[in-house]
Write a protein that holds these residues in place. Structure first.
Motif, short mmCIF file in Angstrom:
data_model
loop_
_atom_site.label_atom_id
_atom_site.label_comp_id
_atom_site.label_asym_id
_atom_site.label_seq_id
_atom_site.Cartn_x
_atom_site.Cartn_y
_atom_site.Cartn_z
N ASP A 197 -44.90 28.41 -17.19
CA ASP A 197 -44.76 27.23 -16.18
C ASP A 197 -45.99 26.60 -15.78
OD1 ASP A 197 -42.22 27.75 -16.37
OD2 ASP A 197 -41.80 28.64 -14.26
N VAL A 198 -47.12 27.49 -15.63
CA VAL A 198 -48.39 27.01 -15.07
C VAL A 198 -49.00 26.01 -16.16
CG1 VAL A 198 -50.92 27.65 -14.70
CG2 VAL A 198 -48.94 29.21 -13.59
N ARG A 199 -48.81 26.41 -17.50
CA ARG A 199 -49.37 25.70 -18.59
C ARG A 199 -48.57 24.28 -18.96
NH1 ARG A 199 -52.93 27.91 -21.57
NH2 ARG A 199 -53.55 30.15 -20.92
N VAL A 200 -47.31 24.44 -18.45
CA VAL A 200 -46.47 23.25 -18.48
C VAL A 200 -46.96 22.11 -17.58
CG1 VAL A 200 -44.23 22.00 -18.18
CG2 VAL A 200 -44.43 24.22 -19.51
N LEU A 201 -47.12 22.64 -16.39
CA LEU A 201 -47.86 21.94 -15.08
C LEU A 201 -49.29 21.28 -15.40
CD1 LEU A 201 -47.52 20.85 -12.12
CD2 LEU A 201 -48.91 22.99 -11.45
N SER A 202 -49.91 22.15 -16.01
CA SER A 202 -51.64 21.74 -16.34
C SER A 202 -51.45 20.53 -17.19
CB SER A 202 -52.26 22.78 -16.86
OG SER A 202 -51.68 23.41 -18.12
N THR A 203 -50.51 20.74 -18.34
CA THR A 203 -50.40 19.71 -19.50
C THR A 203 -49.93 18.44 -18.70
OG1 THR A 203 -49.82 21.30 -20.96
CG2 THR A 203 -49.27 19.03 -21.68
N GLN A 204 -49.02 18.47 -17.89
CA GLN A 204 -48.29 17.01 -17.12
C GLN A 204 -49.46 16.55 -16.35
OE1 GLN A 204 -45.41 15.79 -17.85
NE2 GLN A 204 -44.71 17.34 -19.40
N VAL A 205 -50.24 17.38 -15.63
CA VAL A 205 -51.03 16.86 -15.07
C VAL A 205 -52.24 16.08 -15.44
CG1 VAL A 205 -52.93 17.35 -13.06
CG2 VAL A 205 -50.62 18.36 -12.79
N ASP A 206 -52.78 16.83 -16.54
CA ASP A 206 -53.83 16.38 -17.46
C ASP A 206 -53.36 14.91 -18.18
OD1 ASP A 206 -56.23 16.59 -18.99
OD2 ASP A 206 -54.84 16.52 -20.66
N THR A 207 -51.99 14.87 -18.46
CA THR A 207 -51.60 13.59 -19.05
C THR A 207 -51.52 12.52 -17.98
OG1 THR A 207 -50.20 14.63 -20.71
CG2 THR A 207 -49.64 12.41 -20.28
N VAL A 208 -51.06 12.82 -16.89
CA VAL A 208 -50.67 11.61 -15.78
C VAL A 208 -51.94 11.49 -15.33
CG1 VAL A 208 -49.95 11.27 -13.51
CG2 VAL A 208 -48.47 12.71 -15.14
N SER A 209 -53.13 12.54 -15.14
CA SER A 209 -54.31 11.82 -14.43
C SER A 209 -55.47 11.33 -15.34
CB SER A 209 -55.01 13.09 -13.90
OG SER A 209 -55.44 14.02 -14.87
N GLY A 210 -54.88 11.50 -16.94
CA GLY A 210 -55.72 10.74 -17.87
C GLY A 210 -57.12 11.57 -18.10
N GLY A 211 -56.99 12.80 -17.85
CA GLY A 211 -57.82 13.98 -18.10
C GLY A 211 -58.83 13.95 -17.06
N ALA A 212 -58.47 13.40 -15.95
CA ALA A 212 -59.51 13.53 -14.58
C ALA A 212 -59.55 14.78 -14.17
CB ALA A 212 -58.82 12.53 -13.50
N ILE A 213 -58.40 15.66 -14.26
CA ILE A 213 -58.16 16.79 -13.72
C ILE A 213 -58.04 17.83 -15.10
CG2 ILE A 213 -56.88 18.50 -12.19
CD1 ILE A 213 -55.65 16.25 -10.83
N PRO A 214 -58.92 18.51 -15.72
CA PRO A 214 -58.83 19.19 -16.82
C PRO A 214 -57.67 20.54 -16.76
CG PRO A 214 -61.20 18.80 -16.20
CD PRO A 214 -60.37 18.47 -15.05
#
Length: 230
Positions: free
Chosen positions: A99-116
């Motif tokens: 679940d953590v990896r799914v969230l990190s992928t979604q956040v990375d996509t939405v933020s345009g890589g601003a949050i690695p």
């Protein structure tokens, strides 16, 4: 054999309702392309098989091992060792949490890589590790969980006032994803193992509450991350 049967039925009962609802919607409202709907059905089958195997693995391996590790650590009677391994196990099991990896992928996509992704995963894992360690201290010294929860959420609301608004929802979602299928059974078993040895079978219920405490850690760590990035 009974364990396998119960696990299969549990998974079927879990995924059947959503499968029925989406199938009804497909033929009444949404009318997805046939290829997409077929992919959904294949995905349901794959998820079902995966969940069955995963839950069997949890019941056969993770729960007994987590409880045995907790018992073995308690028998050493070394508080530093219990705290350190509580932190370490909380850290590594969160890194492995899907679940953590799914969230990190979604956040990375939405933020345009601003949050690695790597930074987010590490901060969430550190938060869980620290609060699992705090939970070990709570069990050893029989501290009322209400006090820790009150202080933890007080810090959350205080930090939220100084964190950019975009980080606040991410932080609370981070707390939610740590209550996933890998982290929860392991740290609960760990806590029960520690509590059982320290104060006996009658006090093994003190091992519960770890999930509530562990979910505070990621919220705080991501809010701190927001203060830094903000």
């Amino acid at each position: 054999m009974n364990n396998i049967k119960e696990t299969v039925l549990e998974v079927v009962y879990s995924i059947l309702p959503i499968t029925i609802v989406i199938t009804i919607l497909q033929f009444t409202l949404i009318y997805l392309p046939a290829e997409t709907f077929l992919q959904f059905l294949i995905g349901v089958i794959m998820v079902g098989i995966g969940l069955i195997l995963f839950l069997l693995g949890v019941n056969i391996g993770l729960l007994p091992v987590g409880e045995m590790i907790g018992s073995a650590l308690s028998k050493t009677k070394k508080l530093g060792l219990i705290i350190f391994f509580g932190f370490l196990l909380g850290l590594v099991v969160t890194i492995a949490e899907p679940d953590v990896r799914v969230l990190s992928t979604q956040v990375d996509t939405v933020s345009g890589g601003a949050i690695p992704k790597s930074i987010l995963i590490l901060s969430v894992a550190l938060g869980v590790g620290i609060f699992v360690a705090i939970s070990m201290v709570r069990i050893v010294f029989n501290i009322n969980i209400v006090y820790i929860l009150a202080i933890g959420y007080g810090l959350i609301f205080l930090l939220a006032a100084f964190t950019p608004s975009t980080f606040v929802p991410i932080s609370f979602d981070s707390g939610g994803v740590t209550t996933g299928p890998l982290t929860v059974p392991f740290i609960m078993a760990l806590g029960v193992g520690v509590a059982t040895v320290i104060r006996g079978k009658t006090a093994s219920s003190d091992g519960f509450g770890l999930v509530a405490l562990a979910s505070i850690g990621p919220i705080l760590s991501v809010l701190v991350l927001g203060v830094i990035y903000g």
